[in-house]
Design an enzyme around this catalytic site. Structure first.
Site: not given
Ligand code: 8YV
Length: 318
Positions: A156-159, A178, A236-237, A266, A284, A286
């Site tokens: 529950f952070g910023r994003i 969280s 996220a990851r 990735e 990716h 985001g």
């Molecule tokens: C980045 C991301 O663009 O900022 C992050 O952690 O996952 C991405 O949106 C990417 O990691 C570039 O390093």
């Protein structure tokens, strides 16, 4: 004074590169792709600052490169699970990231994946392009509305918060898991147990950092707790999800759909994901807006400027 030598492991938007070039002896890695361990070790010896991206792995062995010259790793991105932070701290290498500037862009992608999966946008687009659309009919490609559905946010952070704000505009209800209770949220929204949140969320959206603590937090057992109509979103990851287990769950109808923007290895994507039904796979994206990628570069530059002026960089994580 000689200008500090800086290496960018990728091409950045022109405005950000231009700002760095004004002040620093700037090198941009010509291949524009992840650097291997040897190239990163060489960079550690040859530059004062290294500016990597998420797919440049910086384990202890690279950070402890003998003859290291790098004093700061200014990461282009907010997540830093690709950098051994303990090793950096022990070696006295400063590490910074770029928080805040990619929040909205990433939340937009999370909501886009919800809409694409729940409203079956990709299936429809593919059907039309394949020339298989038989015309409008009341039961064609029916999805589900976001209105009234429970969005379970993992982290529950910023994003996550920015995603919640958008989801509320679509009429979704919010719950979260969280480590900490958020004082500004209703008490009942908090779920200390991820398994309990997963059992009732209509959409489960991941916003936790990568790393050993969160690796495979979405595994076969957790997926089995999710309702059959549920959707999993990951911006996220990739390491958070056991990808073969997710593919198997989708194939078996254990959950309805998944929308992924990130992957464990990735740019490789686990082949099982390609074979799974009802899955939207983005590369990716985001933070991939012109505005955000420039802002990320400017944030790295702010951190470098402060560091090389002998001051505390604002976004120091080690
Ligand atoms: C980045 C991301 O663009 O900022 C992050 O952690 O996952 C991405 O949106 C990417 O990691 C570039 O390093």
């Amino acid at each position: 004074m000689t200008r500090p030598r800086i290496l960018l492991t990728r091409r950045w938007p022109e405005a950000a590169e231009a700002r760095l070039a004004e002040r620093y002896d700037l090198t941009v890695s010509p291949d524009n792709k992840p650097l291997g361990a040897d190239a990163l070790a060489a960079a550690m010896r040859d530059y004062d600052a290294l500016c990597p991206s998420a797919s440049d792995r910086l384990p202890r062995a690279v950070i402890e490169t003998p003859g290291r010259r790098v004093r700061i790793i200014a990461n282009y991105g907010v997540g830093y699970d690709h950098i051994d932070i303990d090793a950096a701290r022990e070696a006295g290498v400063v590490v910074t990231n770029t928080p805040g500037v990619l929040t909205d862009a990433t939340a937009d992608i999370a909501v886009m994946l919800m809409l694409m999966t729940m409203r079956r946008a990709l299936e429809g687009e593919r059907e039309l392009r394949a020339g298989a659309w038989r015309g409008w009919r009341p039961t064609h490609l029916l999805g589900h509305s976001l209105e009234g559905k429970l969005l379970g946010l993992v982290g529950f952070g910023r994003i996550a918060r920015a995603t919640a704000k958008r989801a509320e505009a679509f009429g979704m209800r919010i719950a979260y898991h969280s480590r900490h209770v958020a004082e500004d949220m209703p008490a009942e929204a908090y779920h200390a147990s991820l398994a309990e949140l997963a059992a009732k969320a209509d959409v489960l959206s991941l916003h936790a950092p990568g790393g050993t603590e969160t690796r495979h937090m979405i595994d076969a057992a957790l997926l089995a707790r999710m309702p059959a109509h549920a959707v999993l979103i990951n911006t996220a990851r990739g390491s958070l999800v056991d990808e073969p287990a997710l593919a198997a769950t989708l194939t078996d109808g254990g959950i309805a759909a998944a929308g992924l923007d990130v992957y464990a290895e990735e740019p490789k994507v686990h082949p099982a994901l390609f074979d799974a039904p009802n899955i939207v796979l983005l590369p990716h994206l985001g933070s991939a807006t012109v505005e955000t990628r420039i802002a990320m570069g400017m944030k790295v530059a702010d951190n470098l400027d402060r560091f090389f002026a002998g001051e505390a960089p604002p976004d120091r994580v080690a």
